[in-house]
Structure formats: C-alpha cells, structure tokens
Write an enzyme that holds these catalytic residues in place. Structure first.
Site, short mmCIF file in Angstrom:
data_model
loop_
_atom_site.label_atom_id
_atom_site.label_comp_id
_atom_site.label_asym_id
_atom_site.label_seq_id
_atom_site.Cartn_x
_atom_site.Cartn_y
_atom_site.Cartn_z
N ASP A 27 -60.08 27.79 94.99
CA ASP A 27 -60.77 27.76 95.55
C ASP A 27 -62.21 27.79 94.99
OD1 ASP A 27 -60.51 29.73 94.66
OD2 ASP A 27 -61.68 31.30 94.73
N GLU B 30 -59.78 33.38 94.48
CA GLU B 30 -60.01 34.01 92.91
C GLU B 30 -61.69 33.95 92.37
OE1 GLU B 30 -60.57 33.91 89.03
OE2 GLU B 30 -61.59 32.82 90.19
N ASP C 71 -55.79 29.04 83.73
CA ASP C 71 -56.92 29.48 84.13
C ASP C 71 -57.94 30.50 83.42
OD1 ASP C 71 -58.79 29.84 86.43
OD2 ASP C 71 -58.04 32.01 87.20
N THR D 253 -99.61 46.67 91.25
CA THR D 253 -99.70 48.36 90.26
C THR D 253 -98.80 48.77 91.71
OG1 THR D 253 -101.79 48.14 91.17
CG2 THR D 253 -101.43 47.52 88.90
N ARG E 117 -67.00 46.04 79.02
CA ARG E 117 -66.49 45.10 78.96
C ARG E 117 -65.69 46.32 78.18
NH1 ARG E 117 -65.51 41.22 82.12
NH2 ARG E 117 -67.34 40.43 82.76
N SER F 234 -62.01 38.44 81.55
CA SER F 234 -61.49 38.94 82.58
C SER F 234 -60.82 38.50 83.80
CB SER F 234 -61.99 40.63 83.65
OG SER F 234 -62.82 41.37 82.80
N HIS G 75 -68.20 27.13 86.66
CA HIS G 75 -69.30 27.91 87.18
C HIS G 75 -70.49 27.06 86.51
CE1 HIS G 75 -66.80 31.91 87.28
NE2 HIS G 75 -66.15 30.53 87.25
ZN LIG Z 1 -60.54 30.10 87.24
#
Ligand SMILES: [Zn+2]
Length: 502
Positions: free
Chosen positions: A130, A196, A225, A360, A373, A447, A475
C-alpha cells in the site's frame, strides 16, 4: 559550486567505476547474478512502473479494490518464479466504510514461501504494497501514479521508494537468480501487507497466529522499508525509536464565550493548557518530566564509537531543515538526539481558534496533543505514569477550577537489534561487495512497530536493509528512487541472500 544534483551525479559516476573492481571479489555465482540484474534492468523498471500504476492507497476506502488488484499483481509476478503466495483475508476494517456507506474488507496479507537450495537458513521478507495518498495538486511534477524516468536517473512516482520499489526489488532478485541459473542458498518466507500506511491493522494478530505455522522455523527477518540517512552512504539500520502519543484535555465553561463579555471573569481552558504544555519541554529540547532521563540506557564506548564513523554533517541536517534552526553544534550530538535519546514534540491544539483573523472567542474545551519518541530502556507503562503525574501536578499548581483529563492515545515500542549478529553480518558483506564501502550502522528517529513485533514473537533477529536515499521524499510530492539505488539495491538483496546462506 556544484548543485546537489550534479554533485550526486559525479559521485555516482565515481561509484560505478569503483564497483567494477569490487565485483571481482564476488564469487562467480554472484557475478552471474549481478550481470543478469544489469541485463534485466529494463524489465525491472517496467515491473516497477506497472506496480506504481495501481493506486493502492490504503487510507482511501473508495480505492480498496486497488489494493486487491495490487496484491494480485504481486502474486502474478512472483508465481512464475516459483514463489507460492497465498492471499490471507483479514475480515472487514473496523469502523471504516466507502463514501456510499459500504463496509470494506482489509487488504489481504500475502504469505508464501520459496524453497532455496537449503543451507538450513530460513529468512522472512517483510514489505508492504500500500502507499500514501497522492494528488497532482499536492505539488507533483507529473501524475503520481505514472512512473516517470527522469534524465538524471530518478524514477518518480508514488510508492517507488516506500515500499513498492523494495517489494518489487525482492521479486527481481529472485528472477535474477533463476535466470542466472544460480540457486538461492536460503529458504524464503514472505509477509507482504497492504495496511502499513494505515497502522498495519490486522498484522500483529496475524504474526501471533502464524508464528507456529507459516512463520515457523524462521531464522531471521529482513525489512526493506526505510532509507539511508543521507544521499551517498549505504546504511544498515539496527534501531528505531518508539512513540507514545498523549492528549491533555482541559474543559471549563459549558460553551464557547465572548472575551468582551466574559474575559477576566472565568478560568480559561486555553490559558491553563498553555501553562501545562510549557512545563513539558524546554525550547532546546530538554524534557521536563522527572524520571524519564533516568530510564535511558547509558551510552557505552562501543555505541559511541559507532557514531564517530557515520557520514553525516551538521550541514546535512541544515539542508534537511531548510535553514539553520539546529539545536546542536556537532553531527554526533544531533544524531544521538535523533536516535538514542527521547524527544518530546507538541503537535497541536484541538478546539482552539486557528483561522486567519482576530476572533475574540474563549474556547470552552481544548485538547493539547504531544508525543514522546521513546528509546531503550524506557518502560512504557512507567512513562505513562510519569507523564500523567507530571501533567496533573502542573495543572494542580494553577489552582484553576477547570477540569483536566490526560490520556494516552497510542503507543508503539522502541526497537534495537544487535548490529553484530549474522543477519547484519550478511548485509554488511553484501553492501561492501555491491557498493565498495562499509555501510554506516544507523538507527532511526521514527518508528516501524512491526520490526519489534517480529523480533518479540519469532524471537529471531530483525535487519533493516534500506535501498533508497534520505532525500527520496517518501510520503511527499514527487517521491523518487534513483535508478542506481534500485539496481544496486537488487544486487545488495541478492548478495545478502547469498551470504546469509553461506
Ligand atoms: Zn513504508
């Protein structure tokens, strides 16, 4: 001064000249496989192009059939090479429907095997088919789902580096062995998922369920990856930070108010929240929650030495930031802060006024979002307690009549492997053979929770073997993979399998 691109080109030319001498160190079997990979280059680029053309975006429910098409494509490309892949269905996706309100099935996991010549080693290959969403309007120079070969060697298209390129590269590797008439010296087990980019829903349970079945007898796991740290130096990755994500909600008056009428008469949730948030971290990144630093593993001389060898400058960091907003003066400090120390980031405030102009309003309820993290040896349960206690104490000190709720939204644990085990040894030798340099041993600030799940469930070493460069823009708009990285990456994978079996 050379532009980044032209210096990269010069560098590549130097590398390619270098390889010819280094290849002479490879065995004759491996040389046959390498030369087959060179011969098959047009076929391999075409295969990646066909993969990119399927818009398998897991976060867009209306495109779910494209994920099934993509799974089918991988199956049909692999099966003629002797790989048996089964499409494992995972049921319906929780709480998600198409725009017409129809429930959607989770994309299947492709699970399968390829018998090698049998050295006894059995390697599990993980990847995902994906991709992230992509629209021309996001700033792409061309249609994101049409692979474009740029004159400077970049292959541009959604998924080329994350993670269709590496997944297709494994298929190419198998084809090259087969056509070169060389047996793969290890057995392969595949686990290729389609969720993923949307939290790997269903994968963890699948691994638990398969550890005594399809994944039984696996000796090591290889995940391709992630990316090099920079653009020149191949790396192997032996650690990832985890992430624990929290929200602090402060609620006050029963509804949003006008500051002209109520300013100065009521405790304001937004004022409370800014006070509480400001006590989490200093501007130069020091976490103010007591007890966290004490849980961080001490730096050993051996680990410190690994950082000294890494090809990374403070200017690389400035380039990536787009200007000089670095906290640290030396690359070593910067890398350690990215990889081996915890970091706290404040991400946003839900419920606060955030449009242009000057409204306001006194918001009645706001939620501040922040994450930490995490790194070895932080205990996540203990961390949650420290965070809750600290936030509650900070809030109590305000003597506000508002209400506080602090909660954990999600957590993924950190992972660190042994960079000297056989799995890394095989990949290190492979990288040296193909690129002619010793890879940098790196960790990452981000991560990949599934790395840890594999290691914990199968109790075997995980290796992260990236093939793309740090500037690939996974991305982002105009995601790319350099042709040289694609082809050399296939050779590195081939050499890795070869050395893992020897
Ligand atoms: Zn990936």
């Amino acid at each position: 001064m050379l532009s980044l691109r032209s210096s990269t080109r010069l560098f590549c030319a130097k590398r390619l000249a270098y390889q010819r001498t280094v290849y002479s160190q490879a065995s004759s079997d491996l040389k046959r496989v390498f030369s087959k990979i060179d011969d098959l280059k047009p076929r391999f680029i075409k295969r990646l192009k066909d993969a990119v053309a399927i818009p398998s975006v897991s976060s867009e429910p209306d495109r779910r059939n494209e994920l099934f098409r993509m799974a089918q494509f991988i199956k049909s490309e692999s099966e003629p090479l002797g790989v048996t892949l089964q499409q494992k269905e995972l049921g319906l996706q929780d709480g998600v429907t198409t725009s017409k309100g129809e429930p959607i099935p989770l994309p299947p996991i492709l699970q399968g095997t390829l018998k090698g010549s049998g050295s006894g080693k059995r390697i599990l290959i993980y990847g995902h088919y994906d991709v992230q969403p992509a629209n021309l309007e996001d700033g792409w120079s061309s249609d994101p789902f049409t692979l474009v070969e740029k004159p400077d060697g970049r292959l541009v298209g959604r998924g080329v580096t994350d993670d269709k390129g590496p997944v297709i590269a494994w298929i190419n590797t198998i084809q090259a062995f087969k056509e070169a008439g060389v047996e793969i010296p290890v057995d392969l087990v595949f686990c290729i998922e389609g969720m993923e980019e949307s939290g790997s829903e269903g994968l963890e349970d699948f691994i638990k369920q398969e550890k005594s079945k399809g994944f039984k007898g696996v000796d090591g796991i290889c995940i391709s990856d992630n990316y090099w740290v920079g653009i020149k130096q191949p790396v192997l990755t032996y650690g990832l930070r985890g992430v624990s994500y929290y929200s602090i909600t402060i609620s006050g008056p029963s509804e949003d108010l006008h500051s002209g009428l109520f300013g100065g008469t009521t405790y304001e949730p937004m004022i409370d929240l800014t006070h509480v948030l400001s006590r989490l971290v200093t501007p130069n990144g020091k976490i103010l929650i007591p007890g966290i630093d004490e849980m961080v593993a001490l730096l050993t001389p051996e680990e410190s030495g690994l950082y000294d060898k890494i090809t990374f400058t403070i200017n690389d960091l400035k380039d990536a930031l787009g200007n000089d907003t670095t906290i640290h003066e030396t690359p070593k400090e910067a890398l350690m802060s990215r990889w081996r120390y915890p970091a706290l980031s404040i991400h946003g405030v839900e419920g606060a006024f955030s449009s242009p102009g000057a409204k306001t309003v006194i918001p009645a309820k706001v939620s501040g979002k922040f994450s930490i993290r995490t790194v070895p040896d932080i205990d996540l349960k203990k961390l949650d307690q420290l965070v809750f206690d600290h936030v509650e104490k900070s809030f109590a000190s305000l003597n506000s009549k508002n209400k506080l709720k602090v909660e954990l939204i999600h957590a993924g644990k950190w992972w660190v492997g042994d960079p000297n085990n056989w799995n890394f040894e095989a990949a290190r030798k492979a990288t040296e053979t193909v690129w002619g340099v010793e890879p940098d041993m790196t960790r990452e600030g981000g991560s990949i929770p599934i790395a840890l799940t594999f290691e914990e469930e199968l109790k075997k070493p995980v290796l992260l073997l990236p093939i793309g460069r740090g500037d690939d823009g996974a991305h982002s708009a105009s995601e790319k993979l350099d042709t040289v990285n694609y082809i050399q990456g296939i050779k590195t994978m081939a050499a890795y399998l070869y050395y893992a079996g020897k």
